[in-house]
Design a protein around this motif. Structure first.
Motif, PDB file in Angstrom:
ATOM      1  N   ASP A 500      24.817  -0.328  47.160  1.00 10.00           N
ATOM      2  CA  ASP A 500      26.234   0.068  47.045  1.00 10.00           C
ATOM      3  C   ASP A 500      26.511   0.444  45.594  1.00 10.00           C
ATOM      4  O   ASP A 500      26.758  -0.419  44.744  1.00 10.00           O
ATOM      5  CB  ASP A 500      27.120  -1.098  47.473  1.00 10.00           C
ATOM      6  N   GLU A 501      26.434   1.748  45.314  1.00  8.16           N
ATOM      7  CA  GLU A 501      26.643   2.230  43.950  1.00  8.16           C
ATOM      8  C   GLU A 501      27.282   3.614  44.007  1.00  8.16           C
ATOM      9  O   GLU A 501      27.222   4.291  45.039  1.00  8.16           O
ATOM     10  CB  GLU A 501      25.311   2.298  43.212  1.00  8.16           C
ATOM     11  N   THR A 521      37.569  -0.903  48.822  1.00 12.63           N
ATOM     12  CA  THR A 521      37.958  -1.980  47.905  1.00 12.63           C
ATOM     13  C   THR A 521      38.290  -1.460  46.513  1.00 12.63           C
ATOM     14  O   THR A 521      38.831  -2.188  45.687  1.00 12.63           O
ATOM     15  CB  THR A 521      36.812  -2.994  47.772  1.00 12.63           C
ATOM     16  N   SER A 523      35.995  -0.639  44.355  1.00 10.95           N
ATOM     17  CA  SER A 523      34.916  -0.994  43.429  1.00 10.95           C
ATOM     18  C   SER A 523      33.565  -0.936  44.147  1.00 10.95           C
ATOM     19  O   SER A 523      33.509  -0.749  45.364  1.00 10.95           O
ATOM     20  CB  SER A 523      35.149  -2.402  42.868  1.00 10.95           C
ATOM     21  N   TYR A 524      32.498  -1.099  43.381  1.00  9.60           N
ATOM     22  CA  TYR A 524      31.133  -1.103  43.923  1.00  9.60           C
ATOM     23  C   TYR A 524      30.497  -2.452  43.613  1.00  9.60           C
ATOM     24  O   TYR A 524      30.689  -3.017  42.532  1.00  9.60           O
ATOM     25  CB  TYR A 524      30.293   0.015  43.308  1.00  9.60           C
ATOM     26  N   SER A 525      29.709  -2.966  44.534  1.00  8.67           N
ATOM     27  CA  SER A 525      29.061  -4.255  44.317  1.00  8.67           C
ATOM     28  C   SER A 525      27.700  -4.114  43.636  1.00  8.67           C
ATOM     29  O   SER A 525      27.188  -5.081  43.090  1.00  8.67           O
ATOM     30  CB  SER A 525      28.867  -4.967  45.657  1.00  8.67           C
ATOM     31  N   TYR A 526      27.112  -2.934  43.704  1.00 12.50           N
ATOM     32  CA  TYR A 526      25.759  -2.667  43.207  1.00 12.50           C
ATOM     33  C   TYR A 526      24.722  -3.579  43.882  1.00 12.50           C
ATOM     34  O   TYR A 526      23.655  -3.823  43.345  1.00 12.50           O
ATOM     35  CB  TYR A 526      25.696  -2.816  41.682  1.00 12.50           C
ATOM     36  N   ALA A 527      25.071  -4.054  45.071  1.00 10.74           N
ATOM     37  CA  ALA A 527      24.175  -4.949  45.807  1.00 10.74           C
ATOM     38  C   ALA A 527      23.210  -4.156  46.662  1.00 10.74           C
ATOM     39  O   ALA A 527      23.525  -3.086  47.171  1.00 10.74           O
ATOM     40  CB  ALA A 527      24.994  -5.889  46.676  1.00 10.74           C
ATOM     41  N   VAL A 762      24.355 -10.405  45.156  1.00 14.82           N
ATOM     42  CA  VAL A 762      25.172  -9.449  44.410  1.00 14.82           C
ATOM     43  C   VAL A 762      24.881  -9.631  42.929  1.00 14.82           C
ATOM     44  O   VAL A 762      25.221 -10.667  42.337  1.00 14.82           O
ATOM     45  CB  VAL A 762      26.674  -9.664  44.682  1.00 14.82           C
ATOM     46  N   THR A 764      25.006  -9.415  38.883  1.00 18.87           N
ATOM     47  CA  THR A 764      26.146  -9.474  37.954  1.00 18.87           C
ATOM     48  C   THR A 764      26.211  -8.247  37.067  1.00 18.87           C
ATOM     49  O   THR A 764      27.227  -7.986  36.450  1.00 18.87           O
ATOM     50  CB  THR A 764      26.044 -10.726  37.074  1.00 18.87           C
TER      51      THR A 764
END
Length: 775
Positions: A500-501, A521, A523-527, A762, A764
């Motif tokens: 998710d980016e 949302t 935003s992105y979680s980058y997960a 997720v 940081t």
């Protein structure tokens, strides 16, 4: 003297005898002249073929798959009844009142005729039921030909009194002919099927339904007396408009039934004291169980009938509104009823929320949620009413707006029922623009049979069909086609993971300026996460990443292949459902996943029969394998993610019985500014789609909490499915909780794949650039 008087008496008798013979011969010659239209003086008569096959306008009927009458097409609302179906109360009331000697004559009752003549018509009518039937069937008094039949006008028809005598003579002749060809029971049946009862109720079956909500076999004595009494003058004795006159007339019929020993004195007196007991509900083209379906199928039927007529050589052309066709549909009346009640309950609640949400403000807003100035006036200018007024008032815009701002009495839709009020046309538009609408369709994906069709909240006030006519942006309900295209093209595999980016499109993707889709949302979680988890949570960035790798053309081609018929815009925004489609198309396309990769064309009509039960045409659906069974199976697994994955957009479905211990997949959809709320639900035996929104895209909720598909559309689907699964009769028919079919040899692609993919870490910090979108 006595001999002279006797001689004169004999002369008078002789002359009278001769005159009688001459009169009798003249009468016979007159009858023959009328019958054969001598010198075109009297006008024609119905042919033997017309007599043996009398034509009536009979409504064509849409019949559900479970044998229930759903809808009608009619000009005159008439549904024939067989004699055996009739309540004896109807027969006794009719014969006692209209023709007490019905069983004793052969078409003409000479005793009644002479009584009428001797009393100069003051003793009532002398027409028998057979004569009345002849008059109603062939309309012998018609002066000009119409669509309903020919004219029987002769040269003498210009003379009023003579015209009436000729018409009466024809009715006598036809009554005798009818009696010679039909039994008394057949004549009674034909009469009761033909007569009019007012309020567009033709024939006894429709009259019983219209005035008392009953079947012809269950009508009580007083109800039968009311209906028979109305026959003398349906307008004068209309029980709604003239209840007192109708009651008096009903009591006359009850007296006749007592006179001819069908009622005792005590029974008659007791019934004459009772009220009419109406349960009035008129049938028209705005009522019925599935009015949107009726209109949707009408064009198809008219094309079929035109084709059938092109091959008929008997001259008897079929007509959708008058030929009494029986159209057997795929709709199940129970499922249709559950869909309608679920949508009614849900939309009533949504409207209440919408009114509260916009209390004190106008709901037509732009993308920044600012009110659109001049919205109502601009909308009014697009209406036919405005254009007609401009033409009528010679382009005087000031005069036109004066009319449009002048209050008038009108009846408007409300969820509490029709409401009489006083509004100007402009105020009326303001009122209606605030009302949310919906579209719903359910289909068996295994055979293509459409089981339910709800095109809007109320057909009387909102004719536009939101199942097939309307096309709206599907939002995230389009994403499964993006994921399926990626799986088919090996861009990603089911066991791999995605990130998710942010994904940015630019000129290299065919657009003028850069575009980076945002998640709901913000935003992105980058997960890193599984493919199913990404689709279950409806993460925009992942759909965008897949579109970046595939290109819009491949996705559009795939969607068209599986059932989307609309032309899709081949732009990056297609990944988020920016191109308009219909509920009908969405249900058809999702069904391909449930049908092991076979695209099956939705079907509404099973067969058409004529009024005699002869089959005119039968219909079968067409199927074509458009994707592999393996891919279809993977997509059924993916669709379950919205319900099963932690944080899935359709997890709310787990609060309902339909998701308990049952294979069920889903996809929610929400478009920009919450203009459209979608929900697609799939089970092995039923695929359904729901759309909810304002007729104008600028009218919508202002927050995700209220405007998302999971709130605007999902509850309607869930309540519908709960009702379907609770009906044990439907379980017998095959609508039971069956698992999704796994084709032979199908495999998710990895033996060690963890089904619960919710345990994602997720990070940081943003991952390194070289790690990329796919993992």
């Amino acid at each position: 003297m006595i001999q002279l008087q006797a001689g004169k008496y004999k002369q008078v008798i002789s002359r009278l005898w001769k005159l009688s013979i001459i009169g009798f011969i003249a009468f016979i010659l007159y009858i023959i002249a009328v019958q054969y239209n001598f010198l075109w003086l009297f006008g024609g008569m119905p042919s033997l073929q017309e007599l043996e096959n009398p034509k009536s306008q009979i409504a064509s009927v849409l019949i559900s798959e479970d044998g229930v009458e759903l809808e009608k097409y009619f000009r005159e609302n008439r549904s024939p009844v067989e004699y055996e179906e009739l309540s004896p109360n109807i027969i006794n009331a009719l014969v006692s009142t209209e023709d007490a000697r019905f069983t004793q004559h052969s078409g003409i009752d000479l005793r009644s005729t002479f009584r009428v003549i001797s009393h100069f018509g003051r003793a009532g009518g002398g027409s028998t039921l057979s004569q009345q039937l002849a008059k109603n069937l062939f309309d012998t008094r018609r002066l000009d030909p119409t669509e309903d039949g020919p004219s029987y006008k002769g040269l003498l028809a210009k003379i009023p009194l003579v015209r009436t005598v000729i018409a009466k003579t024809k009715e006598w002749i036809l009554a005798i002919r009818l009696e010679s060809r039909y039994t008394k029971q057949e004549i009674l049946k034909m009469y009761l099927n033909e007569v009019e009862f007012g309020n567009n109720a033709y024939g006894i079956r429709v009259a019983c339904k219209t005035y008392f909500g009953k079947n012809v076999g269950n009508v009580s004595v007083k109800e039968a007396a009311t209906l028979v009494g109305m026959l003398q003058n349906p307008s004068l004795y209309d029980p709604r408009r003239h209840p007192e006159k109708c009651t008096i007339r009903r009591n006359v019929v009850l007296s006749q039934m007592n006179k001819y020993e069908h009622l005792s004195e005590e029974e008659m007196l007791a019934l004459q004291e009772e009220s009419l007991g109406l349960k009035f509900k008129v049938e028209n083209q705005n009522t019925g169980q599935a009015p949107y379906l009726r209109e949707a199928v009408k064009r198809q039927l008219q094309e079929i009938i035109a084709d059938l007529n092109s091959t008929r050589d008997d001259g008897d052309k079929l007509n959708l509104y008058t030929s009494g066709l029986k159209i057997y549909t795929t709709i199940d009346s129970r499922i249709q009823a559950y869909a309608q009640s679920s949508l009614d309950d849900h939309m009533r609640n949504q409207q209440k929320l919408f009114y509260a949400h916009w209390k004190g403000r106008n709901p037509w807003v732009d993308e920044k949620m600012h009110e659109i100035k001049g919205f109502l006036k601009d909308a009014m200018k697009r209406t036919q009413r405005y254009k007609a007024l401009m033409e009528e008032l010679d382009g005087d815009e000031e005069a036109v707006w004066k009319v449009l701002k002048t209050p008038v009495k009108m009846t408007v839709f409300s969820w509490q029922g029709d409401r009489d009020t006083t509004l100007s046309p402009l105020d009326s538009m303001s009122y209606y623009k605030r009302i949310l609408n919906c579209g719903f369709m359910a289909m068996n994906p295994n055979d293509g049979h459409i089981k339910a069709w709800v095109g809007g909240i109320n057909f009387k006030y909102f004719k536009f069909d939101h199942v097939k006519q309307s096309k709206r942006q599907p939002g995230s309900t389009f994403k499964p086609f993006v994921y399926a295209t990626a799986l088919e093209n090996d861009v990603v595999n089911l066991c791999g993971s995605v990130v998710d980016e942010p994904v940015t499109f630019g000129p290299e993707d065919g657009i003028d300026r850069t575009w980076t889709p945002q998640n709901s949302t913000g935003s992105y979680s980058y997960a890193s996460m599984s493919l199913r988890h990404a689709m279950g949570l409806s993460i925009n960035s992942v759909s965008a990443g897949l579109m970046k790798l595939l290109g819009p053309k491949k996705v559009a081609e795939f969607a068209n292949r599986v059932g989307i018929q609309s032309t899709l815009m081949e732009v990056p925004a297609l990944c988020l459902g920016a191109s308009e489609v219909s509920v009908y198309e969405q249900v058809a396309a999702y069904s391909t996943f449930m049908n092991q990769g076979y695209r099956i064309e939705p079907i509404m009509i099973l067969r058409i029969e004529d009024k005699h039960g002869n089959e005119l045409r039968r219909f079968e659906t067409t199927t074509k394998q458009v994707i592999s069974a393996d891919l279809a199976y993977k997509m059924t697994y993916m669709l379950k993610g919205a319900v099963q994955e932690s944080g899935g957009t359709a997890q709310g479905l787990n609060r309902y019985n339909c998701a308990q211990g049952n294979d069920i997949g889903a996809k929610t959809g929400t478009t920009s500014n919450y203009s459209d709320g979608w929900f697609m639900g799939v089970t092995q035996n039923l695929v359904a789609g729901v759309w909810v929104g304002g007729d104008d895209r600028s009218i919508h909720f202002r927050s995700l909490a209220l405007g998302q598909g999971a709130k605007m559309a999902m509850p309607a689907y869930a309540n519908f499915m709960d009702k379907v699964y609770a009906d044990q009769t439907l379980a017998i028919a095959g609508f039971k909780k069956e698992p999704f079919k796994k084709p032979d040899g199908a495999d998710l692609g990895c033996n060690t794949y963890t089904v619960d993919s919710t345990q994602v870490q997720v990070p940081t910090a943003k991952p390194k650039e070289e790690e990329g979108f796919l993992k």
